[in-house]
Motif scaffolding. Structure first.
Motif, short mmCIF file in Angstrom:
data_model
loop_
_atom_site.label_atom_id
_atom_site.label_comp_id
_atom_site.label_asym_id
_atom_site.label_seq_id
_atom_site.Cartn_x
_atom_site.Cartn_y
_atom_site.Cartn_z
N ILE A 141 1.39 -45.15 -29.83
CA ILE A 141 1.08 -45.40 -28.26
C ILE A 141 -0.08 -46.07 -28.07
O ILE A 141 -0.14 -46.70 -27.00
N GLU A 142 -0.98 -46.20 -29.06
CA GLU A 142 -2.37 -46.99 -28.51
C GLU A 142 -1.72 -48.54 -28.67
O GLU A 142 -0.98 -48.97 -29.60
N PRO A 143 -2.26 -49.37 -27.76
CA PRO A 143 -1.85 -50.87 -28.08
C PRO A 143 -2.05 -51.54 -29.34
O PRO A 143 -3.22 -51.13 -30.07
N CYS A 144 -1.08 -52.40 -29.96
CA CYS A 144 -1.27 -53.00 -30.98
C CYS A 144 -2.17 -54.11 -30.98
O CYS A 144 -2.42 -54.74 -29.99
N GLN A 145 -3.17 -54.25 -32.08
CA GLN A 145 -4.16 -55.23 -32.01
C GLN A 145 -3.81 -56.23 -33.11
O GLN A 145 -3.56 -55.93 -34.26
N LYS A 146 -3.37 -57.66 -32.73
CA LYS A 146 -3.09 -58.30 -33.78
C LYS A 146 -3.84 -58.40 -35.12
O LYS A 146 -3.36 -58.59 -36.25
N GLU A 147 -5.06 -58.37 -34.97
CA GLU A 147 -6.02 -58.48 -36.20
C GLU A 147 -6.73 -57.21 -36.74
O GLU A 147 -7.94 -56.96 -37.28
N GLN A 148 -6.11 -55.94 -35.86
CA GLN A 148 -6.53 -54.80 -36.44
C GLN A 148 -6.41 -54.24 -37.69
O GLN A 148 -5.31 -54.59 -38.28
N GLU A 149 -7.57 -53.72 -38.46
CA GLU A 149 -7.22 -53.28 -39.77
C GLU A 149 -7.87 -52.05 -40.06
O GLU A 149 -9.06 -51.71 -39.28
N ILE B 67 -6.42 -37.81 -40.62
CA ILE B 67 -6.79 -36.51 -40.05
C ILE B 67 -8.25 -36.98 -39.11
O ILE B 67 -8.30 -36.29 -38.26
N ILE B 68 -9.02 -38.10 -39.77
CA ILE B 68 -10.08 -38.43 -38.84
C ILE B 68 -9.69 -39.01 -37.64
O ILE B 68 -10.32 -38.79 -36.52
N ASN B 69 -8.61 -39.71 -37.45
CA ASN B 69 -8.17 -40.23 -36.41
C ASN B 69 -7.58 -39.34 -35.37
O ASN B 69 -7.95 -39.50 -34.08
N LYS B 70 -6.92 -38.30 -35.84
CA LYS B 70 -6.64 -37.40 -34.82
C LYS B 70 -7.74 -36.66 -34.40
O LYS B 70 -7.88 -35.92 -33.06
N LYS B 71 -8.97 -36.25 -35.16
CA LYS B 71 -10.05 -35.63 -34.77
C LYS B 71 -10.88 -36.46 -33.60
O LYS B 71 -11.46 -36.15 -32.75
N LEU B 72 -10.78 -37.76 -33.66
CA LEU B 72 -11.36 -38.90 -32.72
C LEU B 72 -10.48 -39.05 -31.57
O LEU B 72 -10.88 -39.68 -30.68
N GLY B 73 -9.22 -38.05 -31.61
CA GLY B 73 -8.49 -38.51 -30.24
C GLY B 73 -7.28 -39.30 -30.36
O GLY B 73 -6.59 -39.45 -29.29
N TYR B 74 -6.77 -39.86 -31.44
CA TYR B 74 -5.78 -40.68 -31.59
C TYR B 74 -4.51 -39.83 -31.19
O TYR B 74 -4.38 -38.73 -31.82
#
Length: 258
Positions: free
Chosen positions: A119-127, A220-227
């Protein structure tokens, strides 16, 4: 939009590599493959093959797809089959279609753009990387959740006796049990790990456990952060691949430095 060579539509691509594109398609198919008929899946896969030069973008004509599928003895792709597939893919958010026109104003071949799964926009250089702060936060969340689940121990199944997961390392099972995942879910999570590492013959079972637990903690942490997570198995697979990509880059850098 004015028609032209496929290279001029690079700005529409949402993916950093062909591998990234294929991973996202696999995640879409986890959710929606059963929604397509056999003929529609042939049409979908042919269109996907023509979206490799510019990752996730194609301007192939329906007539060309149909001709190629006949050559491959796949029974051909009728225009109605392609349109049914496209209607479903657009409805599910997998593909966006752009109309094009020639210089004389007449209509030309459409541009088909495959969308990112997340759902979040893809970022071409995201790691996907963990900072020390994230690591601490993950451990705090893990410990807190384990404490909450102590009282539920008597209600959990003894999944070690379940033949379906007898080959899954106990360490991996235990952490997912602490989070209340069912035996069926644990099996699916570990399938994601095995699929992500199936070509990495040097990966031992212990390496797979470490990678799997590392990805689970990140999820888990991503979900906690609101992803927002549309499909937890697809999202988990994406994190696994991201970690493997980062590890590979680190390995290459170390070899270069040596």
């Amino acid at each position: 939009m004015r028609t032209g060579k496929i290279e001029q539509f690079k700005s529409l691509s949402q993916f950093k590599s062909l591998k990234d594109f294929n991973n996202n398609i696999e995640q879409w198919m986890v959710d929606y493959k059963n929604e397509f008929t056999k003929g529609e899946m042939i049409a979908f896969n042919r269109l996907k093959r023509y979206a490799a030069k510019v990752y996730g973008v194609s301007n192939v004509s329906i007539n060309k797809l149909s001709a190629i599928s006949k050559e491959l003895d796949q029974g051909g792709i009728s225009r109605s089959t392609f349109k049914r597939m496209l209607k479903k893919a657009k409805h599910f958010g997998i593909i966006t279609v752009y109309d094009t026109e020639r210089t004389d104003g007449s209509t030309s071949t459409n541009i088909y753009v495959f969308n990112c799964y997340s759902i979040e926009p893809c970022q071409k250089e995201q790691e996907v990387l963990q900072t020390p702060v994230q690591e601490d936060l993950i451990e705090n969340q893990l410990n807190h959740h384990k404490t909450e689940n102590k009282s539920k121990t008597n209600n959990k199944l003894d999944i070690r006796k379940d033949n379906a997961i007898k080959d899954i390392p106990i360490e991996y099972q235990d952490l997912l049990k602490d989070y209340g995942y069912s035996p069926k879910q644990i099996i699916e999570f570990y399938k994601c790990v095995k699929y992500a590492t199936k070509y990495l013959t040097y990966y031992t079972d212990q390496d797979k456990v470490k990678l799997g637990l590392r990805a689970l903690k990140q999820m888990i942490i991503n979900k906690k952060l609101g992803y927002k997570v549309r499909n937890m198995f697809g999202y988990y697979t994406q994190i696994l691949h991201n970690f493997l990509d980062v590890d590979y880059l680190q390995m290459v850098r170390n070899v270069t430095l040596d």
